[in-house]
Design a protein around this motif. Structure first.
Motif, PDB file in Angstrom:
ATOM      1  N   VAL A 103       0.841  -1.198   0.000  1.00  0.00           N
ATOM      2  CA  VAL A 103       0.000   0.000   0.000  1.00  0.00           C
ATOM      3  C   VAL A 103       0.876   1.248   0.000  1.00  0.00           C
ATOM      4  O   VAL A 103       0.578   2.237  -0.689  1.00  0.00           O
ATOM      5  CB  VAL A 103      -0.960   0.007   1.210  1.00  0.00           C
ATOM      6  N   LEU A 156      -4.048  -1.497  -5.962  1.00  0.00           N
ATOM      7  CA  LEU A 156      -3.884  -0.580  -4.837  1.00  0.00           C
ATOM      8  C   LEU A 156      -3.780   0.864  -5.310  1.00  0.00           C
ATOM      9  O   LEU A 156      -4.281   1.784  -4.651  1.00  0.00           O
ATOM     10  CB  LEU A 156      -2.657  -0.974  -4.015  1.00  0.00           C
ATOM     11  N   VAL A 206      -7.229   2.212  -5.828  1.00  0.00           N
ATOM     12  CA  VAL A 206      -7.876   2.577  -4.569  1.00  0.00           C
ATOM     13  C   VAL A 206      -7.334   3.910  -4.044  1.00  0.00           C
ATOM     14  O   VAL A 206      -8.096   4.782  -3.610  1.00  0.00           O
ATOM     15  CB  VAL A 206      -7.668   1.468  -3.520  1.00  0.00           C
ATOM     16  N   ASN A 218      -8.978   1.144   2.381  1.00  0.00           N
ATOM     17  CA  ASN A 218      -8.287   0.119   1.606  1.00  0.00           C
ATOM     18  C   ASN A 218      -8.422  -1.213   2.352  1.00  0.00           C
ATOM     19  O   ASN A 218      -7.715  -1.477   3.320  1.00  0.00           O
ATOM     20  CB  ASN A 218      -6.808   0.496   1.456  1.00  0.00           C
TER      21      ASN A 218
END
Length: 346
Positions: A160, A189, A192, A308
């Motif tokens: 992340v 990721l 997001v 997330n």
């Protein structure tokens, strides 16, 4: 997989040479620096770079020259702290940033520590990684996580953080159109994180089939993408997370004039790149590597606040003694396998 020894002090997943891995015993690390700490590794995710070293023995200038412990996406529990560490104590649960810079060079002093030439990065030759029972890290490069965050989620802070760094490199802001190439863990990721930045439209594209004339094909596919997705002149920002040559080429033509491309994926070291289109379209092209200042705390916040949901991304879990099976699964590239996690040694 070969086991070396029966009662192991510090079991470690070691890459001895290309395509040759073994679980062997290593001495339990000893603290040598007052600002370091020893962690009992609890969970480790497998990154594409780990597989790359296993199969090819090098990434760019980093070449395997001797045995190396793999792994760098890890969470753990503090076992022992150095004499100068005041913010950690045994039992603290944390996510670990696996790269420790020199802190003294011009890059570090300017805040760009990710570009430090003296960076010690886990599982990057010649430095050992985190796939072991115990690992030593610098106390200022670890981050405590709340009690309700699982160790699996804490291990996911690393990828992340990569996505947060890519977004920061792109200077993402609200109401932009963002095109993400590559729908693996980092690509997803990034999608997001782009939404968290308030992007108006986020589009994920996986690797297209190459054409006989790669550049002409990339231009044609980019035009088709812009028409079908209503991008008009093109995307404000292109985040290239695949490293696949067709995606890199297509991204140049899919960006609007004056748009930004961030290259994060690493594939072949040399590719056919439409440099003329970059110039004539006035594109801003940036490279992204690892993490920038503040990315780890930001990644933890994204997970803690539920923005997330990284738990959904972990599709496969293995015991430590099954590490080679885990790597084989990632190498196979199955569509039903997204993120693979290896549990730590009990």
């Amino acid at each position: 997989m070969t086991w070396i020894g029966k009662e192991l002090t510090n079991p470690s997943f070691v890459l001895r040479k290309v395509k040759d891995v073994v679980i062997e015993d290593r001495p339990k690390p000893v603290l040598k620096e007052p600002h370091d700490f020893i962690v009992h590794v609890k969970q480790t995710g497998i990154c594409g770079s780990d597989v790359h070293y296993w199969q090819r023995g090098r990434i760019g200038d980093y070449v395997l020259t001797g045995p190396m412990v793999l792994g760098h996406e890890s969470s753990g529990e503090v076992v022992e702290v150095g004499s100068a560490v005041s913010h950690l104590k045994p039992g603290d649960r944390l996510a670990m940033e696996p790269g420790v810079p020199c802190r003294r060079c011009n890059q570090c002093r300017s805040g760009a520590y990710h570009l430090c030439g003296g960076m010690i990065f886990a599982a990057t030759p010649p430095w050992d990684g985190t796939l072991a029972k115990y690992y030593v890290n610098a106390a200022d490069f670890c981050y405590k996580v709340p009690d309700h965050m699982s160790m699996k989620e804490a291990a996911m802070v690393e990828p992340v953080s990569v996505a947060v760094a890519i977004a920061k490199t792109a200077d993402l802001c609200a109401h932009q159109t963002v095109l993400v190439f590559g729908c693996g863990p980092i690509g997803v990721l990034c999608q997001v994180v782009a939404k968290a930045h308030g992007a108006k439209t986020v589009i994920g594209v996986d690797v297209p089939e190459p054409g006989a004339d790669p550049i002409a094909h990339a231009e044609k596919m980019a035009q088709k993408l812009k028409e079908e997705c209503g991008l008009g002149e093109g995307a404000d920002v292109v985040l290239e997370c695949s490293g696949a040559e067709p995606c890199v080429q297509m991204g140049v033509f899919a960006a609007r004039h004056g748009g930004t491309i961030v290259q994060a994926g690493m594939g072949k070291e040399v590719i056919n790149f439409p440099i003329a289109a970059v110039c004539t379209r006035g594109l801003v092209v940036k490279g992204s590597i690892r993490y920038l200042t503040g990315c780890y705390p930001a990644a933890i916040d994204l997970i803690v606040k539920g923005i997330n949901d990284v738990k959904r991304l972990v599709t496969n879990r293995f015991k430590f003694e099954e590490a080679e099976q885990a790597f084989e699964l990632v190498k196979a590239g199955r569509q039903d396998v997204f993120k693979v996690m290896i549990a730590g040694v009990v």
